[in-house]
Each structure stands twice: as structure tokens, then as C-alpha cells.
Design a protein around this motif. Structure first.
Motif, short mmCIF file in Angstrom:
data_model
loop_
_atom_site.label_atom_id
_atom_site.label_comp_id
_atom_site.label_asym_id
_atom_site.label_seq_id
_atom_site.Cartn_x
_atom_site.Cartn_y
_atom_site.Cartn_z
N GLY A 157 31.34 41.42 67.34
CA GLY A 157 30.76 41.67 66.03
C GLY A 157 29.39 41.07 65.91
O GLY A 157 28.84 40.48 66.86
N LEU A 158 28.83 41.18 64.73
CA LEU A 158 27.46 40.75 64.48
C LEU A 158 27.29 39.25 64.64
O LEU A 158 26.27 38.78 65.19
CB LEU A 158 27.05 41.18 63.07
CG LEU A 158 25.56 41.11 62.73
CD1 LEU A 158 24.77 42.09 63.58
CD2 LEU A 158 25.34 41.40 61.26
N TYR A 159 28.28 38.47 64.19
CA TYR A 159 28.14 37.02 64.20
C TYR A 159 28.95 36.36 65.33
O TYR A 159 29.16 35.15 65.31
CB TYR A 159 28.56 36.45 62.86
CG TYR A 159 27.72 36.97 61.71
CD1 TYR A 159 26.38 36.60 61.60
CD2 TYR A 159 28.24 37.86 60.79
CE1 TYR A 159 25.59 37.09 60.57
CE2 TYR A 159 27.46 38.37 59.76
CZ TYR A 159 26.13 37.98 59.66
OH TYR A 159 25.34 38.47 58.64
N THR A 160 29.42 37.14 66.27
CA THR A 160 30.13 36.60 67.43
C THR A 160 29.39 36.98 68.70
O THR A 160 28.52 36.25 69.16
CB THR A 160 31.58 37.11 67.46
OG1 THR A 160 31.59 38.55 67.39
CG2 THR A 160 32.37 36.56 66.28
N SER A 161 29.72 38.13 69.24
CA SER A 161 29.11 38.55 70.51
C SER A 161 27.62 38.85 70.35
O SER A 161 26.80 38.46 71.20
CB SER A 161 29.84 39.78 71.06
OG SER A 161 29.89 40.82 70.09
N ALA A 162 27.24 39.55 69.29
CA ALA A 162 25.82 39.89 69.09
C ALA A 162 25.00 38.63 68.85
O ALA A 162 23.88 38.50 69.39
CB ALA A 162 25.67 40.85 67.92
N LEU A 163 25.53 37.70 68.08
CA LEU A 163 24.82 36.45 67.83
C LEU A 163 24.62 35.68 69.13
O LEU A 163 23.52 35.14 69.40
CB LEU A 163 25.60 35.60 66.83
CG LEU A 163 25.02 34.23 66.48
CD1 LEU A 163 23.64 34.37 65.86
CD2 LEU A 163 25.96 33.48 65.54
N GLY A 164 25.65 35.63 69.95
CA GLY A 164 25.53 34.96 71.24
C GLY A 164 24.51 35.62 72.14
O GLY A 164 23.74 34.94 72.83
N ILE A 238 27.40 44.47 70.57
CA ILE A 238 27.24 44.49 69.12
C ILE A 238 28.52 44.79 68.37
O ILE A 238 28.69 44.40 67.22
CB ILE A 238 26.15 45.52 68.72
CG1 ILE A 238 25.82 45.43 67.23
CG2 ILE A 238 26.59 46.92 69.11
CD1 ILE A 238 25.28 44.13 66.79
N GLY A 239 29.46 45.49 68.99
CA GLY A 239 30.65 45.90 68.25
C GLY A 239 30.45 47.23 67.56
O GLY A 239 29.75 48.12 68.07
N ASP A 240 31.02 47.39 66.37
CA ASP A 240 31.01 48.68 65.67
C ASP A 240 29.75 48.92 64.84
O ASP A 240 29.41 50.07 64.57
CB ASP A 240 32.24 48.79 64.75
CG ASP A 240 33.54 48.74 65.53
OD1 ASP A 240 33.54 49.17 66.70
OD2 ASP A 240 34.55 48.26 64.98
N LEU A 241 29.07 47.89 64.39
CA LEU A 241 27.94 48.04 63.48
C LEU A 241 26.63 47.70 64.20
O LEU A 241 26.50 46.62 64.79
CB LEU A 241 28.12 47.12 62.27
CG LEU A 241 29.37 47.39 61.43
CD1 LEU A 241 29.50 46.33 60.34
CD2 LEU A 241 29.33 48.77 60.81
N ASN A 242 25.70 48.63 64.16
CA ASN A 242 24.43 48.46 64.87
C ASN A 242 23.42 47.67 64.04
O ASN A 242 23.43 47.72 62.81
CB ASN A 242 23.83 49.80 65.23
CG ASN A 242 24.55 50.47 66.38
OD1 ASN A 242 25.22 49.81 67.17
ND2 ASN A 242 24.42 51.77 66.50
N THR A 243 22.51 47.01 64.74
CA THR A 243 21.35 46.42 64.09
C THR A 243 20.27 47.49 63.95
O THR A 243 20.39 48.60 64.49
CB THR A 243 20.81 45.24 64.91
OG1 THR A 243 20.53 45.69 66.24
CG2 THR A 243 21.82 44.11 64.96
N LEU A 244 19.21 47.16 63.25
CA LEU A 244 18.15 48.14 62.99
C LEU A 244 17.49 48.65 64.27
O LEU A 244 17.26 49.87 64.40
CB LEU A 244 17.11 47.54 62.05
CG LEU A 244 15.97 48.48 61.62
CD1 LEU A 244 16.52 49.68 60.88
CD2 LEU A 244 14.96 47.73 60.76
#
Length: 291
Positions: A157-164, A238-244
Motif C-alpha cells: 500500500g501507499l504507507y507500507t511498500s510504496a513508502l519503503g 504501490i499496491g492498488d492505488l497509484n500515485t500521480l
């Protein structure tokens, strides 16, 4: 007579530098200009009118993509990365002021991600979280929690794998900055504070932090701006939700109007605003220090 005349090499190098600057910033300037076209505008020159039409279209949304939700996600994760970048880099800089066992190995491990291909880092993080998901589901089933196992989605997710993934890119820059700052820091200021009766916390808060303040702001700026436009390291984690940036990359293959240029202009302006705020804060701290 020829004392004030510049050598021919000066003009050759100046021309080379001008070509370099044009190559570096020309695409950005082109996108900025084309984003202000009229309703009949296309993706190339010549321009067809001048208006804010495509910015209005951008405000309405871009196709089926919720671009403003992606915008908000990028802002939020950028702010979290910025905060973590500052805190971790500052604490690491303080810790590395004295030698300790394994400090060399820890240093090189911390900055190793800078030389690793971004896509490899992304794939590795994505694989690690998929293995974690598989392990958690197996554990739920072994505990007899079948309903929980069936309803479990993913830890990505945004604050787990993407943040890392973002921190593997931003944190080494912050560490290098803080290591350089403390490497040339004059410890006499701290010694003077201790002689005057200051506690370690007071010495850090009232002496050290004001001196290194501009560098701390720079670390935060690096954290946000590098996170803001990160694509490769986020793509597989990133998971299911993309960043910009990921949404923008996808839109380049489907959107055929200058609205994509309007979006690029908005994101660029935001980056420039962050840099401007950081520079203004640095100058303010410098004036306070001088006063």
C-alpha cells in the motif's frame, strides 16, 4: 589593446552551455507553453489560441482516472517521506559523529540503493511484500481463521511498500547531506554551551539545530521533491492505488489533448513552490543567525 577581449574558447563553451540548458529545460518550457492553448489546440506546435481551457478541463477530471485523488496521495506520501527523511537523516548524522562497531558497513548499506537499478529495488520490495502476504494467509489458515484469510487482501500500500520504496531513494541523499554537515561542524559551540550549563537537549535545540537548520530544510526538500516524481521504484510496490506520476505515465498513452500538458505544468509549479519555500526558509534562518 586585447586585454578586455574574450578568447574564442569562451564563446564556444558559452554556446555549448546554452545548448545544454536548452536541452535540459526545453521540453519543460515546451509543455508549459502548449498547456495554455485554446480549445482547438493539439499536442504539437503551432499553438491554436491562448487560454486556460485545458486547466479547466483538468479541474473537471481526466477520463475515468481520478487525477485529484492521485494528486492527494502523492502529496500525503511526499509529506510523510519528507518527515521521515529529516528525522532519520538527522538522527543518523548525530549517531555517526562518533565511531562505533559496524559503522562502515552500516553506512555503505544505507547508500547502496543509490547504485542499484530502480526497477530491481521495486521488484524486490514487491516480492518481499507478496511473500509476506502469502505467509500471513497461511498463518491465518493454520490458526483456523479462514474468514480472515479469505478477506485478507494485501499488505502492499501507499504507507507500507510504496513508502519503503520511496525511502530507498530519498534517504541516502538525506544521509549524505547530514554526514557532510556534521563532518565539518565546529564542536566548540557545543562545548561552550555545556560550559554555560546547558543540558545535552538544550545544547542541541538552542545551538546545534539553529546552525544546521538550512541543511535540515534541504534534506526535507530533497525528500519531498524526490518522492513527488518517483515512478520506477514505486511501479511494482504501490499496491492498488497509484500515485500521480504513475497515473500521469498511464495517461500519456491514452490522452491526446493538451490537458496532459496542463497536468504537467501544475505538477512542475508545485515542485517549484516547494523549492521556493525551502530556499526562503533557508535565507530566513541565515538572516536570524547573522543577526
Amino acid at each position: 589593446m586585447n586585454e578586455g577581449k574574450r578568447p574564442a574558447s569562451f564563446y564556444v563553451l558559452a554556446l555549448f552551455f546554452a545548448a545544454y540548458v536548452l536541452f535540459l529545460y526545453g521540453p519543460t518550457i515546451t509543455i508549459f507553453v502548449l498547456s495554455f492553448q485554446g480549445p482547438e489546440g493539439g499536442l504539437t506546435f503551432p499553438m491554436r489560441g491562448v487560454s486556460l481551457h485545458w486547466f479547466a478541463k483538468l479541474a473537471e477530471g481526466v477520463g475515468v482516472v481520478d487525477i485529484w485523488a492521485a494528486f492527494g496521495r502523492s502529496i500525503r506520501v511526499g509529506l510523510v517521506v519528507m518527515a521521515l527523511n529529516v528525522v532519520i537523516a538527522l538522527l543518523a548524522g548525530l549517531a555517526f559523529r562518533k565511531r562505533f562497531f559496524g559503522d562502515g558497513a552500516l553506512f555503505y548499506t544505507s547508500i547502496a540503493s543509490l547504485i542499484m537499478p530502480s526497477i530491481v529495488v521495486s521488484l524486490g520490495i514487491g516480492l518481499a511484500f507478496r511473500l509476506l502476504d502469502t505467509g500471513l494467509k497461511s498463518w491465518f489458515e493454520s490458526m483456523g481463521w479462514q474468514e480472515l484469510a479469505d478477506g485478507y487482501g494485501s499488505s502492499m500500500g501507499l504507507y507500507t511498500s510504496a513508502l519503503g520504496a520511496h525511502l530507498t531513494w530519498t534517504l541516502p541523499f538525506g544521509l549524505l547531506i547530514m554526514f557532510a554537515v556534521f563532518n565539518r561542524f565546529n564542536t566548540a559551540y557545543e562545548e561552550a554551551a555545556r560550559d554555560l550549563g546547558a543540558t545535552p537537549w538544550q545544547g542541541f535545540k538552542d545551538v546545534v539545530l539553529p546552525i544546521i537548520g538550512p541543511s535540515v530544510i534541504g534534506v526535507g526538500m530533497f525528500g519531498f521533491t524526490l518522492s513527488w516524481d518517483e515512478i520506477a521504484r514505486t511501479s511494482q510496490a504501490i499496491g492498488d492505488l497509484n500515485t500521480l506520476p504513475l497515473e500521469l505515465q498511464g495517461l500519456t498513452t491514452t490522452v491526446t489533448t493538451p490537458v496532459i500538458y496542463a497536468l504537467g505544468t501544475v505538477t512542475t509549479v508545485l515542485s517549484l513552490v516547494v523549492v521556493g519555500v525551502a530556499v526562503a526558509a533557508m535565507r530566513m534562518l541565515a538572516r536570524r543567525k547573522a543577526g
